[in-house]
Design a protein around this motif. Structure first.
Motif, PDB file in Angstrom:
ATOM      1  N   UNK A  84       0.828  -1.200   0.000  1.00 41.06           N
ATOM      2  CA  UNK A  84       0.000   0.000   0.000  1.00 41.06           C
ATOM      3  C   UNK A  84       0.866   1.256   0.000  1.00 41.06           C
ATOM      4  N   UNK A  85       1.976   1.229   0.753  1.00 38.08           N
ATOM      5  CA  UNK A  85       2.885   2.374   0.766  1.00 38.08           C
ATOM      6  C   UNK A  85       3.473   2.623  -0.614  1.00 38.08           C
ATOM      7  N   UNK A  86       3.831   1.547  -1.313  1.00 41.73           N
ATOM      8  CA  UNK A  86       4.373   1.690  -2.664  1.00 41.73           C
ATOM      9  C   UNK A  86       3.320   2.255  -3.616  1.00 41.73           C
ATOM     10  N   UNK A  87       2.059   1.822  -3.448  1.00 43.98           N
ATOM     11  CA  UNK A  87       1.000   2.353  -4.297  1.00 43.98           C
ATOM     12  C   UNK A  87       0.816   3.847  -4.053  1.00 43.98           C
ATOM     13  N   UNK A  88       0.836   4.239  -2.759  1.00 46.82           N
ATOM     14  CA  UNK A  88       0.698   5.665  -2.442  1.00 46.82           C
ATOM     15  C   UNK A  88       1.842   6.469  -3.035  1.00 46.82           C
ATOM     16  N   UNK A  89       3.051   5.889  -3.021  1.00 43.23           N
ATOM     17  CA  UNK A  89       4.204   6.596  -3.593  1.00 43.23           C
ATOM     18  C   UNK A  89       3.992   6.846  -5.075  1.00 43.23           C
ATOM     19  N   UNK A  90       3.470   5.844  -5.774  1.00 40.34           N
ATOM     20  CA  UNK A  90       3.215   6.026  -7.214  1.00 40.34           C
ATOM     21  C   UNK A  90       2.162   7.100  -7.456  1.00 40.34           C
ATOM     22  N   UNK A  91       1.131   7.127  -6.592  1.00 41.25           N
ATOM     23  CA  UNK A  91       0.101   8.165  -6.722  1.00 41.25           C
ATOM     24  C   UNK A  91       0.708   9.545  -6.494  1.00 41.25           C
ATOM     25  N   UNK A  92       1.582   9.663  -5.493  1.00 43.25           N
ATOM     26  CA  UNK A  92       2.212  10.955  -5.189  1.00 43.25           C
ATOM     27  C   UNK A  92       3.081  11.446  -6.333  1.00 43.25           C
ATOM     28  N   UNK A  93       3.698  10.505  -7.052  1.00 43.35           N
ATOM     29  CA  UNK A  93       4.599  10.874  -8.146  1.00 43.35           C
ATOM     30  C   UNK A  93       3.874  11.070  -9.476  1.00 43.35           C
TER      31      UNK A  93
END
Length: 224
Positions: A84-93
């Motif tokens: 989930x953290x990795x998914x959020x990182x992709x959304x942020x970028x």
């Protein structure tokens, strides 16, 4: 209870309610973004209504704008798993890959050039590493929080030079002392103090030792 949610018209999920509230708290899911769970039937509701008594709005078309909602969301600090953290990182970028990659490259170039200076390279690298890392954290915290981020923020750590340098020296010393015992304690210490620069970036008035202590507390039980 499993929830689904939308960000800029794109659907994500399922996640549990604690993770959804954490996303709301961090600003990744806005108050007027739509969320849904099976109990709602065919109706989606604004994220701001989570935990509040509210009448759900009718199902919205995929191309319709989200309704404006002024009610404050309910916050939660539940941790998320790595996926989930990795998914959020992709959304942020999303839409910011150029800035993220450019900042990372600039950080590397400045660090390498400083260390390559004849004779003074070691001292120069020591002096700029802490402030540069704080600036790096400032930039990426802004990206993660969907705030304004720009390359110049990479050097904001130099405005808090003493704290950043002190944190770098203390962190290096503590890791070295633990590493003198065995390699593994040194690695564990490095992870214990991993949040130091992020803490300084988020709270510039904090002292170096306080930042190290808080990082150690934050990483307790989360090193893996």
């Amino acid at each position: 209870m499993q929830w689904y949610y939308t960000i800029q018209g794109e659907q994500f999920g399922p996640i549990d309610e604690a993770e959804l509230k954490s996303l709301i708290r961090q600003g990744e899911v806005k108050a007027n973004d739509l969320v849904w769970n099976p109990e709602l039937g065919a109706k989606w509701v604004p994220a701001a209504t989570i935990g509040a008594a509210a009448t759900p709005p009718p199902l919205m078309p995929a191309d319709a704008a989200s309704p404006a909602v002024s009610q404050e969301p309910v916050y939660d600090t539940a941790p998320a798993d790595n996926g989930e953290l990795m998914r959020r990182a992709r959304v942020s970028l999303r839409g910011n890959w150029g800035l993220g990659v450019g900042a990372a490259l600039l950080y590397t170039v400045v660090s390498v050039c400083a260390s390559a200076i004849p004779i003074l390279g070691g001292i120069g690298s020591m002096l700029i590493s802490g402030p540069l890392m704080v600036g790096y954290c400032v930039l990426f915290l802004n990206l993660a929080g969907h705030r304004e981020a720009k390359v110049g923020q990479l050097f904001e750590g130099f405005t808090n030079f003493g704290t950043a340098l002190g944190a770098y020296l203390l962190r290096s010393l503590f890791i070295l002392l633990w590493a003198l015992l065995l390699i593994v304690p040194g690695i564990i210490a490095a992870y214990s103090y991993a949040m130091t620069y992020f803490i300084i970036a988020d709270e510039p008035t904090i002292g170096p030792l306080q930042a190290l202590t808080r990082s150690k507390e934050m990483m307790h039980g989360h090193k893996w």
